[in-house]
Design an enzyme around this catalytic site. Structure first.
Site, short mmCIF file in Angstrom:
data_model
loop_
_atom_site.label_atom_id
_atom_site.label_comp_id
_atom_site.label_asym_id
_atom_site.label_seq_id
_atom_site.Cartn_x
_atom_site.Cartn_y
_atom_site.Cartn_z
CG ASN A 52 30.86 0.29 7.09
OD1 ASN A 52 30.75 -0.90 7.20
ND2 ASN A 52 29.81 1.07 6.78
CE LYS A 74 30.62 1.25 2.86
NZ LYS A 74 29.96 2.15 2.05
CG HIS A 76 25.42 2.50 6.61
ND1 HIS A 76 25.11 2.21 5.00
CD2 HIS A 76 26.71 2.81 6.51
CE1 HIS A 76 26.14 2.90 4.56
NE2 HIS A 76 27.37 3.25 5.52
CD GLU A 133 28.40 6.77 7.03
OE1 GLU A 133 29.53 6.64 6.80
OE2 GLU A 133 27.56 6.07 7.21
N GLY A 169 30.77 6.53 -1.10
CA GLY A 169 31.10 5.82 -2.24
C GLY A 169 31.03 6.95 -3.64
CB SER A 184 34.16 9.99 -0.24
OG SER A 184 33.04 8.98 -1.08
N GLY A 189 34.83 4.10 4.97
CA GLY A 189 34.25 2.83 4.28
C GLY A 189 35.30 2.24 3.45
P1 PGA Z 1 32.78 5.24 2.03
O1 PGA Z 1 31.66 4.74 2.87
O2 PGA Z 1 33.74 5.74 2.53
O3 PGA Z 1 33.08 4.33 1.07
O4 PGA Z 1 32.31 6.52 1.09
C1 PGA Z 1 31.35 4.99 4.10
C2 PGA Z 1 30.14 4.48 4.69
O5 PGA Z 1 29.39 3.91 3.85
O6 PGA Z 1 30.31 4.31 5.73
#
Ligand code: PGA
Length: 251
Positions: free
Chosen positions: A10, A12, A94, A168, A174, A211, A232
């Site tokens: 992902n 983003k 999401h 999630e 994050g 994360s 992410g």
């Molecule tokens: P992250 O994001 O791995 O940076 O925590 C995961 C996501 O939002 O799908």
């Protein structure tokens, strides 16, 4: 060994054209595609070019679609458009979109309908906030997020399709201190039985996100119900992404 393991990048609002070119060539060299199903969800402006230039082994998704029909929606795009470009998956619900773009249940229902009608596979994200978890509302929240779609009028009329559900926890996205696999195992057991009972349209696949990186991906991959990961931040670091793919190869 589990069935082919899914790794979803992902990206983003991250990465630029040069980054994605490098990602394509370095991940293609990783040669783990026999047992890993890699889905990359770049920002939509890069999708067409990436689909055209990628080697076999890559699959493509987008991070959202409008869910609206008709043309008078400036700035929007629908699922049939991304299907035409070559996407096979669409992320829905999401937490960043639920929180910042006001995507509530009625939005996720219309997005879901649009995605399935376009012949694409939904990656449906569910998860609770830290406050909801502290109040022991986790199962109630994720059940409400899923049942909003499964009990909607349009759901019963949709053609047969598969679903990917990504659990999630919002507090783990994050995060400085990520979740450990043990702390989310109850949710996965619940999700597996819930989907077996409530989703008979096709196959379901359960993923974990929040994360995830090369250092912790294996512990999530080892959970018996987990058959994929949503990555992410680490998807924007090619070495980290290679690490995730290699660590999960063989699971
Ligand atoms: P992250 O994001 O791995 O940076 O925590 C995961 C996501 O939002 O799908």
């Amino acid at each position: 060994m589990k069935k082919q393991f899914l790794v979803i990048a992902n990206c983003k609002q991250g990465g630029r054209a040069a980054f994605f070119d490098q990602m394509l060539s370095e991940l293609a060299d990783c040669a783990v595609f026999d047992d890993i199903n890699l889905v990359v969800m770049p920002p939509v402006p890069y999708l067409g070019q990436l689909v055209r230039s990628s080697a076999s082994g890559f699959q493509w998704g987008v991070q959202m679609v409008s869910g609206r029909s008709g043309t008078a929606w400036t700035g929007s795009y629908d699922a049939s458009m991304v299907a035409e470009i070559g996407a096979q998956y669409v992320c829905i619900g999401h937490s960043e979109r639920r929180q910042h773009d006001r995507e509530n249940s009625s939005v996720t229902i219309s997005q879901y309908q649009q995605v399935v009608e376009a012949g694409l596979t939904p990656i449906f994200c569910v998860g609770e906030t830290a406050e909801q978890r502290a109040q022991s509302q986790t199962i109630q929240i994720i059940e409400a997020q899923l049942s909003a779609v499964f009990s909607s009028d349009c759901f019963a009329k949709l053609p047969k399709h598969d679903i990917i559900v990504a659990y999630e926890p919002v507090w783990a996205i994050g995060a400085d201190k990520p979740a450990d696999a043990q702390s989310v195992s109850t949710e996965f057991s619940w999700l597996a039985s819930y989907l077996t009972a409530q989703f008979s349209n096709g196959q379901h696949t359960l993923c974990y996100g929040g994360s995830v990186g090369p250092g912790n991906c294996r512990q999530f991959a080892r959970l018996p119900e987990v058959n994929g990961l949503l990555v992410g931040r680490a998807s924007l670091d090619i070495e980290a992404m290679k690490g995730v793919l290699l660590e999960c190869s063989g699971y």
